[in-house]
Design a protein around this motif. Structure first.
Motif, PDB file in Angstrom:
ATOM      1  N   MET A 171      -9.179  -2.396  -4.251  1.00 34.77           N
ATOM      2  CA  MET A 171      -9.838  -2.896  -5.460  1.00 34.77           C
ATOM      3  C   MET A 171     -10.351  -1.737  -6.316  1.00 34.77           C
ATOM      4  O   MET A 171     -10.288  -1.792  -7.547  1.00 34.77           O
ATOM      5  CB  MET A 171     -10.989  -3.827  -5.087  1.00 34.77           C
ATOM      6  CG  MET A 171     -10.553  -5.177  -4.589  1.00 34.77           C
ATOM      7  SD  MET A 171     -11.877  -6.416  -4.668  1.00 34.77           S
ATOM      8  CE  MET A 171     -13.223  -5.541  -3.916  1.00 34.77           C
ATOM      9  N   SER A 172     -10.861  -0.702  -5.680  1.00 35.87           N
ATOM     10  CA  SER A 172     -11.397   0.426  -6.440  1.00 35.87           C
ATOM     11  C   SER A 172     -10.323   1.172  -7.225  1.00 35.87           C
ATOM     12  O   SER A 172     -10.619   1.784  -8.260  1.00 35.87           O
ATOM     13  CB  SER A 172     -12.107   1.404  -5.494  1.00 35.87           C
ATOM     14  OG  SER A 172     -13.145   0.758  -4.783  1.00 35.87           O
ATOM     15  N   LEU A 173      -9.081   1.138  -6.748  1.00 36.51           N
ATOM     16  CA  LEU A 173      -7.990   1.889  -7.378  1.00 36.51           C
ATOM     17  C   LEU A 173      -7.125   1.043  -8.296  1.00 36.51           C
ATOM     18  O   LEU A 173      -6.072   1.519  -8.751  1.00 36.51           O
ATOM     19  CB  LEU A 173      -7.111   2.509  -6.284  1.00 36.51           C
ATOM     20  CG  LEU A 173      -7.782   3.566  -5.390  1.00 36.51           C
ATOM     21  CD1 LEU A 173      -6.868   3.919  -4.231  1.00 36.51           C
ATOM     22  CD2 LEU A 173      -8.128   4.806  -6.182  1.00 36.51           C
ATOM     23  N   GLN A 174      -7.531  -0.177  -8.580  1.00 39.41           N
ATOM     24  CA  GLN A 174      -6.685  -1.062  -9.392  1.00 39.41           C
ATOM     25  C   GLN A 174      -6.404  -0.486 -10.773  1.00 39.41           C
ATOM     26  O   GLN A 174      -5.294  -0.626 -11.294  1.00 39.41           O
ATOM     27  CB  GLN A 174      -7.350  -2.433  -9.529  1.00 39.41           C
ATOM     28  CG  GLN A 174      -7.106  -3.359  -8.360  1.00 39.41           C
ATOM     29  CD  GLN A 174      -7.613  -4.763  -8.625  1.00 39.41           C
ATOM     30  OE1 GLN A 174      -7.972  -5.096  -9.754  1.00 39.41           O
ATOM     31  NE2 GLN A 174      -7.643  -5.585  -7.586  1.00 39.41           N
ATOM     32  N   ALA A 175      -7.399   0.155 -11.376  1.00 35.51           N
ATOM     33  CA  ALA A 175      -7.206   0.658 -12.742  1.00 35.51           C
ATOM     34  C   ALA A 175      -6.192   1.778 -12.816  1.00 35.51           C
ATOM     35  O   ALA A 175      -5.659   2.067 -13.893  1.00 35.51           O
ATOM     36  CB  ALA A 175      -8.543   1.132 -13.317  1.00 35.51           C
ATOM     37  N   PHE A 176      -5.909   2.438 -11.695  1.00 34.07           N
ATOM     38  CA  PHE A 176      -4.969   3.560 -11.688  1.00 34.07           C
ATOM     39  C   PHE A 176      -3.607   3.179 -11.124  1.00 34.07           C
ATOM     40  O   PHE A 176      -2.759   4.054 -10.935  1.00 34.07           O
ATOM     41  CB  PHE A 176      -5.562   4.711 -10.876  1.00 34.07           C
ATOM     42  CG  PHE A 176      -6.866   5.209 -11.415  1.00 34.07           C
ATOM     43  CD1 PHE A 176      -6.905   6.072 -12.497  1.00 34.07           C
ATOM     44  CD2 PHE A 176      -8.063   4.787 -10.857  1.00 34.07           C
ATOM     45  CE1 PHE A 176      -8.108   6.524 -13.000  1.00 34.07           C
ATOM     46  CE2 PHE A 176      -9.271   5.234 -11.355  1.00 34.07           C
ATOM     47  CZ  PHE A 176      -9.303   6.101 -12.439  1.00 34.07           C
TER      48      PHE A 176
END
Length: 860
Positions: free
Chosen positions: A201-206
């Protein structure tokens, strides 16, 4: 690109499935929610029910966790097995959700099942129709809500934890109070189980995928253009960076700090706090595999990073994902780190099944046969083949090198006389291993054949530490070890283990010492390359070396200083001895014969082993005063060795423990003890009669003591051999723990609530101090009485006069139901009055406890 054909059906340019709008049909129309079939449905009044169910369900889960954490299971290993396997299954589901992001062409039941796992493990808020509560179907708002789920849950759990400690709540729901360390451990366990999910979830934007027009869009929300700093992607990146710092970075940093500081924390005396607060990292693994929690965390981090950072390289994702999972299987199979056998089998089985699934999904992968992907994959596979050949050659060369130059396997070789220092050698090894990671040789653990003993000293040892005890130089095998070390220039570190100093033999005494061996024994040494002349030369050289000192009867702090000196003398590092802390309570006590050095070392070993098993502080009382003044003793392990029952200090300590209220349970541990017959108890009574004129209290004391000895010896004493191998000791320790049973919540809590004592009146504080003085004085009388009994001395007289007078409690004048009697101590310097300490002490304790209870009920 679109997420699926169902969302972007074929037709006119810009057309979307029913209820959808926006770029790549990414969003639902206002007032619509995701149906799960590509389209969006209109929100109805009853669509609020799933969200309400979650709002009700989450507090219930938090309340259940707080309650379960405060409930002590009767089978701790069974509880650990359940928790570990549940965590492994949750991690496996998250790994499947990561695998599901690969471009597989799935259909039918398998596609539905993988999609369900993905939505379930990624906190997909569309499952509860969250769009019906929003003005617009905004991906940024959904993403922020996803990231806030765990902090909100943790905050709500903390509120419940605070509420559970209120007196008004406990009066209706009397569960056990959960400490803050237990709450931190519980939340840490949840975060560790959901680590893959939180990282994904923390890396979704990348996670961006290339579009046909050269731009790129988010993989989860294809309607958001990546690296568009004027649009929604800027907000998504800010949320993602904050989440990366709050979840994977923070948790991994905490895990690294706890693992690398674990030995330091334990040596500093805060080991019990570390085990309680960081139990989610250490409690599920064996003691020698305490760092495996960090290995699991790093493996899960790689599982989450591979699909997030290599979106454009699906073939490389499969290769690296298989390598990471295979590495995890090898670590688990090689170390078997989990504390239970079922947990080890489950971990290996789950990892192997996921590997098989990845291999089986290989033919279903849709790959673009572009030159970059194929070339990169071919280069990696070629590098793996070359690496395989290089590894084989390196192993062959290394084997040849070690054939001619063997390694120094053991940093320390403990040479000792088993009868006089077998337990001490085990204790030294355990303490040294707490400071260094290098191997320490102890014959009971490492020796397979006697003819290899001298070869190990010559070729595989860095330092030889000889524990000097009486007649240690008379042992032929010790002579061979020291002569071999002297002949091959292996440093020898002599340690004086005799109270009062080890007597160095003269040259004539050395000659006499060697004459006790038979011709066959000398021939056996000569066959191994050790001659008598070499032994004499080695002995004379050792006597010229500086001696280290091991205070066998000293305090824990002095023993810790001696261990550090031994390590420093062997040049294995410089450590500062840290003084052991004084615990607030000791649920377990170990009683031994403090005049027997080996019995003291055995008690020290049991203290270390039982502290690892139970996770509580354990006391070894050196006197009856220590036994009486310690708080919270619930179980007493009695170390039975030769002549233990006739030792005065042991007897007085046992009586002091038996007169405690609540009375602890006694469990015997057989360490070479010969059980007495009826004549032994008759002898004690006879001696009591003989000393009755000089010590009138001795007769009553002897009766209390014989009854206590009979009670302890009535139960089956579990064996424990201090100089046995580590495997045998672990087996014996399991039997001892089974015999002692589990510690209940009341056992590990102090017997008197400190918060209630603070609210009591000054009269109660004065009564506490008065009782402490009286108890201490009475225990000194016990010791004197038994000293007169055992040694036929004229001791046993009591130098203090106890005068009891009734004092009315100065409470509310109209509340006569809570009046009670206090006991005051008055010392008299005139005369020496013999007392009956056992009877008076029981009366004193009972009256004082009754008084405390009445005053607490009166409200202090």
């Amino acid at each position: 690109f679109c997420r699926s054909v169902d969302e972007c059906p074929s037709g006119m340019l810009g057309s979307c499935a029913a209820g959808r709008q926006g770029v790549a049909c990414n969003e639902c129309l206002p007032g619509y929610y995701e149906s799960g079939l590509g389209s969006c449905n209109r929100c109805e009044d009853y669509d609020i029910l799933p969200a309400l169910a979650v709002v009700i369900f989450v507090p219930l889960v938090a309340l259940s966790l707080v309650f379960v954490e405060g409930t002590h299971s009767h089978s701790r290993h069974a509880t650990i097995t359940v928790v570990v396997i549940a965590g492994q299954l949750v991690a496996a589901l998250q790994a499947l959700s990561a695998i599901q992001q690969l471009p597989y062409s799935l259909s039918g039941k398998l596609a539905d099942l993988m999609s369900f796992f993905s939505m379930l493990t990624l906190f997909d808020l569309d499952m509860i129709k969250i769009s019906c509560f929003m003005v617009n179907d905004d991906p940024v708002t959904k993403y922020a809500a996803q990231l806030c789920i765990f902090p909100v849950f943790a905050l709500f759990t903390r509120i419940l934890h605070r509420a559970a400690g209120l007196r008004c709540v406990q009066s209706y729901c009397p569960w056990n109070r959960v400490s803050l360390d237990q709450l931190i451990s519980m939340l840490g366990s949840i975060l560790m189980a959901l680590f893959i999910l939180m990282t994904l979830m923390s890396l979704q934007a990348f996670q961006c995928k290339n579009n046909p027009d050269g731009t790129s869009a988010m993989l989860v929300h294809p309607g958001i253009t990546c690296w568009d700093f004027s649009g929604k992607h800027l907000w998504m990146m800010c949320l993602s960076l904050a989440a990366i710092l709050a979840y994977p970075v923070a948790f991994l940093s905490l895990a690294c700090w706890a693992v690398f500081k674990y030995r330091t924390i334990v040596r500093a005396g805060h080991g019990m706090t570390a085990l309680s607060r960081y139990r989610f990292l250490f409690d599920r693994f064996r003691a020698d595999c305490y760092a495996f929690g960090l290995v699991i965390t790093c493996r899960n981090l790689c599982v989450a990073l591979i699909p997030s950072l290599l979106v454009a390289q699906p073939a490389l994702q499969v290769l690296l994902m298989g390598a990471v999972l295979l590495f995890g299987v090898l670590c688990s199979a090689g170390q078997l780190p989990w504390r239970t056998r079922a947990a080890n089998i489950s971990d290996i089985a789950i990892s192997v099944l996921i590997q098989i699934l990845i291999v089986g999904l290989g033919p279903l992968m849709q790959l673009n046969k572009d030159e970059m992907n194929v070339a990169l994959l071919e280069e990696l596979l070629f590098a793996m083949v070359i690496l395989l050949l290089v590894a084989a050659c390196v192993c062959l060369v290394f084997a040849i090198y070690r054939r001619f130059i063997p390694p120094s396997k053991f940093a320390m070789f403990l040479s000792h006389h088993k009868a006089a220092a077998g337990a001490l050698a085990r204790y030294v090894k355990m303490k040294v291993n707490m400071h260094i990671t290098s191997s320490v040789f102890l014959d009971s653990d490492n020796l397979q054949e006697l003819d290899q003993l001298f070869e190990i000293v010559r070729s595989s040892t860095v330092n030889v530490v000889v524990l000097l005890t009486p007649k240690v130089l008379h042992r032929m095998w010790i002579a061979g070890e020291l002569a071999s070390a002297f002949a091959y220039s292996v440093p020898i570190r002599p340690v004086d283990c005799v109270s009062g100093g080890w007597l160095c033999p003269t040259d004539s005494e050395i000659e006499t010492t060697l004459e006790v061996w038979t011709a066959e024994q000398k021939q056996s040494l000569l066959v191994c390359g050790v001659s008598v002349d070499l032994i004499k030369e080695a002995y004379r050289a050792i006597l010229q070396l500086p001696f280290l000192n091991m205070p066998r009867f000293g305090s824990d702090s002095k023993k810790a200083e001696a261990i550090v000196q031994i390590i420093s003398g062997c040049r294995l590092g410089n450590f500062n001895p840290i003084q052991p802390r004084a615990a607030s309570s000791y649920p377990i006590a170990i009683v031994c014969n403090h005049s027997d050095a080996e019995a003291v070392s055995t008690a020290d070993i049991l203290q270390i082993l039982l502290q690892r098993e139970y996770g509580v502080d354990i006391l070894i009382p050196e006197s009856s005063d220590d036994a009486w003044m310690a708080k919270g003793i619930a179980k007493v392990s009695v170390v039975l060795s030769t002549d233990t029952l006739l030792e005065a200090g042991f007897a007085s300590t046992m009586v002091a423990l038996s007169l405690r209220s609540p009375r602890p349970s006694f469990f015997a541990v057989n360490c070479g003890f010969e059980f007495p017959d009826a004549a032994f108890f008759a002898m004690i009574e006879e001696r009591c009669e003989q000393t009755q004129q000089d010590a009138p209290d001795a007769m009553h004391f002897g009766k209390v003591l014989t009854d206590l000895y009979k009670e302890v010896l009535m139960h089956l004493a579990k064996p424990f051999v201090a100089h046995a191998s580590q495997a045998l000791q672990n087996q014996q320790l399991r039997e001892i723990r089974t015999n002692m049973g589990q510690l209940t919540h009341d056992d590990v809590m102090e017997r008197v609530d400190s918060q209630q004592l603070k609210r009591l009146s000054p009269q109660v504080s004065a009564a506490d101090e008065t009782t402490r003085m009286a108890v201490s004085s009475m225990q000194r009388g016990f010791t004197a009485a038994f000293a007169g009994l055992a040694m036929r001395d004229s001791g046993g007289h009591y130098g203090a006069k106890l005068a009891f007078r009734s004092v009315r409690y100065a409470g509310k004048e109209d509340d006569s139901d809570h009046d009670c009697d206090l006991l005051e101590l008055e010392t008299s310097s005139q005369g020496r009055l013999p007392m009956s300490p056992s009877a008076d002490l029981v009366a004193l304790v009972r009256a004082f406890q009754k008084c405390k209870k009445a005053m607490m009920e009166a409200g202090g």
